[in-house]
Scaffold this motif. Sequence first.
Motif, PDB file in Angstrom:
ATOM      1  N   UNK A  77      -8.106   7.243  -0.658  1.00 11.84           N
ATOM      2  CA  UNK A  77      -7.728   6.149  -1.570  1.00 11.84           C
ATOM      3  C   UNK A  77      -6.225   6.098  -1.782  1.00 11.84           C
ATOM      4  N   UNK A  78      -5.739   4.887  -1.950  1.00 11.44           N
ATOM      5  CA  UNK A  78      -4.306   4.690  -2.126  1.00 11.44           C
ATOM      6  C   UNK A  78      -3.881   5.069  -3.535  1.00 11.44           C
ATOM      7  N   UNK A  79      -2.575   5.337  -3.683  1.00 10.83           N
ATOM      8  CA  UNK A  79      -2.025   5.572  -5.017  1.00 10.83           C
ATOM      9  C   UNK A  79      -1.596   4.261  -5.634  1.00 10.83           C
ATOM     10  N   UNK A 137      -3.138   7.807   8.315  1.00 14.39           N
ATOM     11  CA  UNK A 137      -3.308   7.553   6.877  1.00 14.39           C
ATOM     12  C   UNK A 137      -3.707   6.094   6.651  1.00 14.39           C
ATOM     13  N   UNK A 138      -3.035   5.175   7.355  1.00 14.76           N
ATOM     14  CA  UNK A 138      -3.351   3.752   7.190  1.00 14.76           C
ATOM     15  C   UNK A 138      -4.786   3.460   7.642  1.00 14.76           C
ATOM     16  N   UNK A 139      -5.173   4.025   8.789  1.00 13.13           N
ATOM     17  CA  UNK A 139      -6.537   3.781   9.284  1.00 13.13           C
ATOM     18  C   UNK A 139      -7.576   4.328   8.300  1.00 13.13           C
ATOM     19  N   UNK A 159       5.459  11.039   0.513  1.00 15.90           N
ATOM     20  CA  UNK A 159       4.981   9.652   0.553  1.00 15.90           C
ATOM     21  C   UNK A 159       4.661   9.304   2.004  1.00 15.90           C
ATOM     22  N   UNK A 160       3.380   9.268   2.340  1.00 19.16           N
ATOM     23  CA  UNK A 160       2.960   9.028   3.729  1.00 19.16           C
ATOM     24  C   UNK A 160       3.029   7.548   4.071  1.00 19.16           C
ATOM     25  N   UNK A 161       2.729   6.692   3.086  1.00 16.83           N
ATOM     26  CA  UNK A 161       2.876   5.236   3.276  1.00 16.83           C
ATOM     27  C   UNK A 161       3.600   4.691   2.051  1.00 16.83           C
ATOM     28  N   UNK A 177       0.828  -1.204   0.000  1.00 18.70           N
ATOM     29  CA  UNK A 177       0.000   0.000   0.000  1.00 18.70           C
ATOM     30  C   UNK A 177       0.868   1.263   0.000  1.00 18.70           C
ATOM     31  N   UNK A 178       0.600   2.126  -0.961  1.00 20.23           N
ATOM     32  CA  UNK A 178       1.343   3.385  -1.046  1.00 20.23           C
ATOM     33  C   UNK A 178       0.357   4.536  -1.104  1.00 20.23           C
TER      34      UNK A 178
END
Length: 290
Positions: free
Chosen positions: A52-54, A42-44, A15-17, A7-8
């Motif tokens: 939404x993820x990139x 961000x993950x939660x 880049x938070x994740x 997950x990014x």
Amino acid sequence: MIEINNLTKRYYSLTALNRVSLTIPQGEVLGLLGPNGAGKTTLLKLIAGLIYQDDGRIHPTTGKWPLIGFKPERLLFPNHLSVRQYLALIAGISDIGKAETERIVTDSLAQVGLLDAADKRISACSKGMRQRLGLAQVLIGNPPLLLLDEPSNGLDPEGQQEIHQVVKRLHAAGKTIVMSSHHLQEVTEVCTRIVVLNRGQIHYENSMTEALAVQANTRIRADRPLSAMQAQLQALHPEIEIDGSIVVLRNEAMRLRRQVMTMLLYANYDILEVRQARATLAEIYAEAVN
Ligand code: ATP
């Protein structure tokens, strides 16, 4: 229950994740630890479907998405309503019929220990009550998966304890919980798994039992320095260390406790203390984020 692969998430150039992979097993209380800005919220929010993820994927392992209850870090309530009125409003928004609302609201208040405050105005509620109201809100609709962003944020020790009791009760009632926290003691007390995030990546993941057991050690304190015994003790096992007048036995070497004590007594040392220690979460955390 939920599987997360690579997950990014980016916010503009940040880049938070970064390629986070993680499984959230059913029935666990997963504690998300990490310094400010590590990516916990961000993950939660990604799991909750609020953003939404990139890149990467989040999917339910059973094929069907469970209902999710999300408690944000900051809670904003309409202060003029009573606790019960507010929850009834949330039940209405959640499409719960009038006939069922009273029972569901009462049930969620009971689960967080707020029944006595049901008719209190929210403006008159303490911070602890407001946090518990946030949890009661999350329980409306009976979701099996709860995402709690810093559930005991800003509370005094008593308020924190109340939240811990509620989380433990919810776990015992079968909920799967993912909670972020900055309180290591809280995570040690209520979580069954831990994940340490740092700069958008997972730096440590383990079950709580294994995490705390992995660096277990036994410390035997003698009445005087043990340098004369060093070679003899270390010949027994490589995981025996001498630290002044203390012998430290780690991992496998812990089985040799009686043998070590016998050797010390034969060599005319007195044993002043024998202590079994477990790793603390503080040690694990410090190692993971440094
Ligand atoms: P804290 O412990 O302070 O709550 P956190 O681990 O929950 O931190 P996030 O809130 O997920 O961290 O933030 C991760 C990074 O993403 C931070 O650098 C943060 O500033 C940034 N960030 C979060 N939300 C946004 C947004 N909407 N726009 C831009 N940057 C954001």
